[in-house]
Design an enzyme around this catalytic site. Sequence first.
Site, mmCIF file in Angstrom:
data_model
loop_
_atom_site.group_PDB
_atom_site.id
_atom_site.type_symbol
_atom_site.label_atom_id
_atom_site.label_comp_id
_atom_site.label_asym_id
_atom_site.label_seq_id
_atom_site.Cartn_x
_atom_site.Cartn_y
_atom_site.Cartn_z
ATOM 1 C CG PHE A 112 -0.335 0.443 2.502
ATOM 2 C CD1 PHE A 112 -0.442 1.765 2.935
ATOM 3 C CD2 PHE A 112 0.333 -0.458 3.306
ATOM 4 C CE1 PHE A 112 0.118 2.171 4.139
ATOM 5 C CE2 PHE A 112 0.890 -0.065 4.510
ATOM 6 C CZ PHE A 112 0.788 1.262 4.930
ATOM 7 C CE LYS A 113 3.808 1.539 4.835
ATOM 8 N NZ LYS A 113 5.081 1.208 5.433
ATOM 9 C CG ASP A 114 4.047 0.607 -4.433
ATOM 10 O OD1 ASP A 114 5.201 1.051 -4.277
ATOM 11 O OD2 ASP A 114 3.795 -0.597 -4.606
ATOM 12 C CG MET A 117 7.394 6.144 -1.895
ATOM 13 S SD MET A 117 7.561 7.116 -0.382
ATOM 14 C CE MET A 117 7.257 5.864 0.855
ATOM 15 C CB THR A 145 8.384 2.756 4.245
ATOM 16 O OG1 THR A 145 7.113 2.872 4.883
ATOM 17 C CG2 THR A 145 8.906 4.144 3.919
#
Length: 472
Positions: A112-114, A117, A145
Site C-alpha cells: 500500500f505504500k506505493d 510514494m 516503505t
Amino acid sequence: MNYLSTRGDPTPRKFCEILLEGLAPDGGLYLPERYPQVDADMLARWRTLAYHELAFEILSLYIDDIPAEDLRALCAKTYTEEVFGSADITPLRELEDGVYLEGLSNGPTLAFKDMAMQLLGNLFEYELGRRGEQLNILGATSGDTGSAAEYAMKGKKGVRVFMTSPDGRMSPFQQAQMFSLQDANIHNIAIAGVFDDCQDIVKAVSNDLAFKREYRIGTVNSINWARLLAQVVYYFKGWIEATGPQGGEVSFTVPSGNFGNVCAGHVARMMGLPIRKLVVATNENDVLDEFFRTGVYRVRGAADTHETSSPSMDISKASNFERFVFDLLGRDGARTKALFQDALAREGQFDLSTDPVFADAAGRFGFRSGRSTHADRLATIRDTDERFAVLIDTHTADGLKVAREHVEPGVPMVVLETALPIKFAATIVEALGREPDRPARFDGIESLPKRVVRLPADAEQVKRYIAEHCAA
C-alpha cells in the site's frame, strides 16, 4: 493553506516547503492549520471521478502553491492503469456480508505504500526541478516503505535516497526488493537493531538543523505530511464504493504500527467523510491497542519489541500518533510537546487515562482497536482462503481478524489490504502448505546481487555515511 507544528512552532509554512523539509524545526510534525470541510454536494460530485481526478480534488484543498493544472497533471501521471494494474487503482471486493477488502497493493512493490510514494516521487522531482535544487532523502523502513520509496525515487532527477532498515528483520522478499536495486541514487543501510532504532536515527538527523540544511535532508516516512495526505484519497474512494449511491456511514479497519495509514483515515474523518469507526489493528507489538484500551501510551525498548510474522508492524514508537494526540488535546502544541518530547524521554510513557479527553478518542474521534497474534494470522489466512478463495497477507489478516470484532449491522466495514502475500511467503506456506503466486517480474529476485552497507544504531555514523556519499 498554511501548516503548523504539533509542538507549537507558530511559523506559517506552505505545502512545498514542508514537502522538502519533513520534520518541523522544533521536532514536531506538520499538520494543516485547519481541515478543509467536504459537504454532500462535493461527495456526490466526486462519486463519478476516476482515481486521479479524485486525488486532484482532495489534494487541491491542501495545496495552493502548485498551479492547479500542474497538480492535476502530477495526479494523472501517478495514478495510471500501467502503474497500478487496473483502471480502478484500489478495487473493492466484498468478502462476506458487510465486510470488504480495499485493494491497495497493486503498485510496483506490491504494498500500500506505493499509493503515496509514487505521488511523492513525482512531487519531489517537480518541486526540485522548479527550484533547481537537490534533496537527500533519509528514511526508515520496517519492510514496505523502503522498497516503495526506492522504486518511486530511482532515477529521479535531483534525488538521492538513504534508506535505513533493521538488519535481518524483514522478509527475504522485502530485503531483495530493496537491496537488489543498483541505481546510483539509492543507498541501503542495514542497522543493527529494530525499526524503532532506524526511526530514532531519522529523527536525530532531522533534528540536527545544521546538518539537515547543509546536506539538504528530507524524509519519505509518513512523518512527511505529503505522504499522509496522498493516503487520504483512498478512504474517500473506499467510502464511495462501499456505500454506493445511497451514501451513509462506513467503518475502516487498518493494520497499523506507525499510525500513518490510519492517521490518514483520521484526517478524512475530520474533513467530514462519514466514517463511523476507525479500528486500529496491531500485532503482538500492541502499543497502540494498549493506548486505545487504557489511555496509557507506553513505548517498548528493542528487547521488548517482538519479531513477528507481520513484520511491517513490529514497531513500538508510532511516529504519527503525535498528530492524533495533538488533535485530541485540542491542538495544544505545548502540551503535545511535553508528552512526546519530555514524558516519553523521561519515563518512556504517558498516561491520559484519567484525562477527560481520553473518552474523546472513541467518542468524538471514533477510534477502536484490537490485537492479533501469529495463531490468529494463520487461522484468518486459512479461513479466508477456504471460504472465499481469497489469499491475503499476514498484515491484512491482522486487520480482518480485528475488523470482525467491530462489525455493526448496516455499516460497511472496509479492511485496508496492505500487501500481496508473496512478500511473506514463509507464513503463507505455514498456513496453507503452498507458495503464494509471484508476479513474473519478481522471479528469482532473492538471488540477485545485493547492494547494502551495514552500520550500528548510531546517528553519527549514518550522518558520516551520508556526507561521504552525496554532494553538499
